[in-house]
Write a protein that holds these residues in place. Structure first.
Motif, short mmCIF file in Angstrom:
data_model
loop_
_atom_site.label_atom_id
_atom_site.label_comp_id
_atom_site.label_asym_id
_atom_site.label_seq_id
_atom_site.Cartn_x
_atom_site.Cartn_y
_atom_site.Cartn_z
N GLY A 1 -6.59 -40.93 42.23
CA GLY A 1 -6.57 -41.77 43.42
C GLY A 1 -6.25 -40.96 44.66
N SER A 2 -6.73 -41.41 45.81
CA SER A 2 -6.47 -40.69 47.06
C SER A 2 -5.00 -40.75 47.45
CB SER A 2 -7.31 -41.29 48.19
OG SER A 2 -8.66 -41.33 47.84
N HIS A 3 -4.31 -41.76 46.99
CA HIS A 3 -2.88 -41.91 47.30
C HIS A 3 -2.21 -42.64 46.15
CE1 HIS A 3 -4.31 -45.93 48.31
NE2 HIS A 3 -5.13 -45.39 49.20
N GLY A 4 -0.92 -42.42 45.99
CA GLY A 4 -0.16 -43.14 44.97
C GLY A 4 -0.09 -42.45 43.61
N LYS A 5 -0.92 -41.42 43.40
CA LYS A 5 -0.98 -40.84 42.04
C LYS A 5 0.32 -40.14 41.63
CE LYS A 5 -3.86 -37.01 43.78
NZ LYS A 5 -4.23 -37.64 45.07
N THR A 6 0.99 -39.46 42.58
CA THR A 6 2.26 -38.82 42.24
C THR A 6 3.31 -39.86 41.89
OG1 THR A 6 1.80 -36.93 43.68
CG2 THR A 6 4.10 -37.28 43.06
N THR A 7 3.37 -40.93 42.69
CA THR A 7 4.36 -41.99 42.44
C THR A 7 4.09 -42.69 41.11
OG1 THR A 7 4.74 -42.33 44.80
CG2 THR A 7 5.32 -44.15 43.33
N ILE A 8 2.84 -43.02 40.82
CA ILE A 8 2.51 -43.70 39.56
C ILE A 8 2.84 -42.80 38.37
CG2 ILE A 8 0.64 -44.66 38.17
CD1 ILE A 8 -0.69 -45.53 40.83
N THR A 9 2.44 -41.53 38.46
CA THR A 9 2.75 -40.59 37.37
C THR A 9 4.26 -40.50 37.18
OG1 THR A 9 0.78 -39.30 38.01
CG2 THR A 9 2.34 -38.25 36.50
N SER A 10 5.00 -40.43 38.28
CA SER A 10 6.46 -40.34 38.22
C SER A 10 7.06 -41.59 37.59
CB SER A 10 7.03 -40.14 39.62
OG SER A 10 6.50 -38.97 40.22
N MET A 11 6.53 -42.76 37.95
CA MET A 11 7.02 -44.02 37.36
C MET A 11 6.82 -44.02 35.85
SD MET A 11 5.67 -46.90 40.08
CE MET A 11 6.59 -47.30 41.56
N ILE A 12 5.64 -43.60 35.41
CA ILE A 12 5.34 -43.56 33.98
C ILE A 12 6.32 -42.64 33.26
CG2 ILE A 12 3.61 -42.85 32.26
CD1 ILE A 12 1.49 -43.58 34.50
N LEU A 13 6.54 -41.46 33.81
CA LEU A 13 7.43 -40.49 33.17
C LEU A 13 8.88 -40.99 33.16
CD1 LEU A 13 6.00 -37.14 34.57
CD2 LEU A 13 5.65 -38.16 32.31
N HIS A 14 9.29 -41.68 34.22
CA HIS A 14 10.64 -42.26 34.26
C HIS A 14 10.80 -43.28 33.14
CE1 HIS A 14 14.35 -43.86 36.07
NE2 HIS A 14 13.87 -45.04 35.74
N VAL A 15 9.81 -44.14 32.97
CA VAL A 15 9.88 -45.18 31.93
C VAL A 15 9.90 -44.54 30.54
CG1 VAL A 15 8.63 -47.12 30.89
CG2 VAL A 15 8.84 -46.95 33.38
N MET A 16 9.06 -43.53 30.34
CA MET A 16 9.03 -42.85 29.04
C MET A 16 10.38 -42.19 28.74
SD MET A 16 6.13 -43.36 27.64
CE MET A 16 5.12 -44.63 28.39
N HIS A 17 10.92 -41.52 29.75
CA HIS A 17 12.21 -40.83 29.59
C HIS A 17 13.31 -41.84 29.30
CE1 HIS A 17 15.07 -37.58 30.20
NE2 HIS A 17 15.71 -38.28 31.13
N TYR A 18 13.31 -42.95 30.01
CA TYR A 18 14.32 -44.00 29.83
C TYR A 18 14.28 -44.55 28.41
CZ TYR A 18 17.02 -48.24 30.95
OH TYR A 18 17.97 -49.24 30.99
N ASN A 19 13.07 -44.67 27.86
CA ASN A 19 12.90 -45.23 26.52
C ASN A 19 12.85 -44.17 25.41
OD1 ASN A 19 12.48 -48.31 26.71
ND2 ASN A 19 11.20 -47.54 28.38
N ASP A 20 13.25 -42.94 25.75
CA ASP A 20 13.32 -41.84 24.78
C ASP A 20 12.00 -41.59 24.07
OD1 ASP A 20 16.07 -41.25 25.22
OD2 ASP A 20 16.62 -42.99 23.99
N ILE A 21 10.90 -41.68 24.83
CA ILE A 21 9.58 -41.35 24.29
C ILE A 21 9.17 -40.00 24.87
CG2 ILE A 21 7.15 -42.05 24.14
CD1 ILE A 21 8.14 -44.96 24.61
N ALA A 22 9.06 -39.00 24.02
CA ALA A 22 8.76 -37.64 24.48
C ALA A 22 7.26 -37.49 24.72
CB ALA A 22 9.22 -36.62 23.44
N VAL A 23 6.89 -37.05 25.93
CA VAL A 23 5.48 -36.82 26.27
C VAL A 23 5.36 -35.49 27.01
CG1 VAL A 23 4.90 -39.28 26.43
CG2 VAL A 23 5.63 -38.04 28.49
N ASP A 24 4.20 -34.87 26.92
CA ASP A 24 3.88 -33.74 27.78
C ASP A 24 3.45 -34.29 29.13
OD1 ASP A 24 4.34 -32.28 25.52
OD2 ASP A 24 2.36 -31.37 25.40
N TYR A 25 3.52 -33.44 30.18
CA TYR A 25 3.15 -33.96 31.50
C TYR A 25 2.89 -32.86 32.49
CZ TYR A 25 8.10 -32.97 32.47
OH TYR A 25 9.31 -32.35 32.60
N MET A 26 2.22 -33.26 33.57
CA MET A 26 2.08 -32.47 34.79
C MET A 26 2.10 -33.45 35.94
SD MET A 26 -0.06 -31.65 37.47
CE MET A 26 -1.74 -31.93 36.92
#
Length: 451
Positions: free
Chosen positions: A110-135
């Motif tokens: 997306g032209s905008h919002g992609k960093t925030t959305i990616t960050s939200m996803i990683l925050h939720v995964m981290h909060y729920n102890d789900i290990a994922v790779d990321y960039m």
């Protein structure tokens, strides 16, 4: 595995170097200049180049992969030596794909919002102890690096940038990831030095959608008419999931999100961020997080670094800085702050810093972008125009483009700083929007203004 980075000091490149070092790879690299925080972070891991510059003798036959950064030129001496030796040369996104081709790839575009959305996803995964790779393109609270790679994690979440892959690979980065799950948050013309027409820019998203694996999932923001057209017009067999901005309200400076369990206070604010949240929710649910667990986690998400980041607050004044520079993001960010603080004077200061924003033809796209600001200020540096080898942008062109009679314009960093430091900030919200630093502004000094 032995990897060598040409231009190791960049924000993305040094994070990938750190991730590979943490994975147990042998990492070497070169650059002609490395700044903080990259310098200290590479030094801590023992992979900071001993001296600055390009050294063809570093390119030996025992290197398994050469990773080429955008900062390097096509005639870089180390690149030429690697080509001469027939070594495998990867762009940054190409190498990420190699590392993730056996994983489920989740790509946020997306032209905008992609960093925030990616960050939200990683925050939720981290909060729920789900290990994922990321960039991801920003430093996140609770995460050591912006890139994390393992052999064992099933998912990798990738921020899908539409800019070019490398000096010798002119494809947009997000064309190389071949997602299993993809999201498009918005389409607004950007990077005009690479995509000279709006149609050419939109075409890159059509190609991105076509790269989704058969039977994959496309999550899209149906409030963006161009995103809706591109997504619904795609013919590849995919499952399509549309999202819209959820219901919310603002009470006493707090945003309350409507959920099945009732209104929930959240840290982020603004319609664009609530829209981002809705997209992140769909992605997380398709990664195995149920709705209730998503809401519990997202309540503590404070935002990504430099994305509507609160830098100071007192009883009567608040200051934010934001990476916003494209017209649509400037408009959304300004509106969000005004909506959050309707009874305060909103002072919005925008720096025109990118190639697109300093282009006289593109400037007209900014009309109305600062409409929600009570006091609107635009800063640009004529030196930046010269460095980018663009035609000079005049004061009158800026004034005409924004079409706002009370617009305040500065071209001298000292004059802008003097203006800023002499403002009466009582009962106000200060918003600093830039991908630069207003010609050398120290944001820590700005914090001192808010008492």
């Amino acid at each position: 595995m032995t990897t060598h980075f040409i231009a190791i000091g960049g924000s993305a490149m040094h994070n990938l170097a750190l991730a590979l070092h943490n994975k147990g790879y042998k990492v070497t690299g070169s650059d002609d200049a490395i700044f903080e925080p990259s310098k200290s972070r590479l030094d801590t891991k023992g992979i900071l180049p001993a001296e600055m510059g390009w050294f063809p003798e570093k390119i030996t036959n025992d290197i398994d992969a050469v990773i080429l950064g955008m900062h390097a030129k096509a005639d870089n001496p180390e690149l030429l030596k690697a080509q001469e030796r027939g070594l495998k040369i990867y762009s940054y996104p190409e190498f990420l794909y190699e590392q993730s081709k056996n994983k489920t790839r989740v790509v946020i575009g997306g032209s905008h919002g992609k960093t925030t959305i990616t960050s939200m996803i990683l925050h939720v995964m981290h909060y729920n102890d789900i290990a994922v790779d990321y960039m991801v393109g920003a430093q996140l609270e609770g995460f050591d690096t912006m890139v994390h790679l393992t052999d064992e994690n099933d998912f990798i979440v990738l921020e899908g940038d539409e800019y070019l892959s490398s000096p010798i690979d002119r494809r947009p980065k997000f064309h190389l990831y071949q997602p299993n799950i993809a999201l498009i948050s918005g389409i607004a013309w950007d990077h005009i030095n690479v995509f000279p027409t709006y149609e050419n820019y939109v075409e890159q998203f059509e190609i991105f959608v076509d790269q989704i694996s058969r039977g994959g999932i496309l999550v899209y923001n149906e409030e963006d008419l161009e995103v809706k057209r591109v997504s619904e017009g795609a013919t590849k067999p995919t499952r399509k999931l549309a999202y819209t901005t959820p219901n919310y309200k603002v009470e006493n400076g707090t945003t309350l999100l409507e959920t099945p369990e009732g209104d929930m206070p959240i840290e982020v604010f603004g319609a664009h961020n609530l829209n981002n949240l809705a997209g992140a929710k769909w992605i997380c649910q398709n990664m195995g997080v149920d709705e209730a667990d998503f809401y519990e986690a997202i309540g503590s998400f404070k935002g990504a670094s430099k994305r509507l980041e609160k830098i100071a607050e007192s009883r009567t004044t608040v200051a934010y800085k934001d990476f916003a520079h494209s017209p649509s993001k400037v408009a959304a960010t300004t509106k969000a702050v005004k909506e959050q603080y309707p009874d305060r004077t909103l002072m919005a200061c925008l720096e025109l810093h990118t190639y697109s924003s300093l282009n006289s033809e593109f400037l007209k796209e900014y009309e109305g972008a600062l409409a929600y600001a009570d006091v609107a200020v635009v800063f640009y540096s004529p030196d930046a125009v010269k460095i980018k080898q663009l035609e000079e942008v005049t004061y009158d062109q800026i004034a005409q483009a924004f079409n706002r009679k009370d617009l305040i314009i500065y071209t001298n960093p000292k004059d802008f700083k003097d203006y800023l430091f002499n403002l009466n900030l009582e009962n106000s919200a200060l918003l600093l929007m830039s991908s630069g630093n207003y010609g050398g502004l120290n944001f820590d000094e700005v914090k001192g203004l808010i008492q």
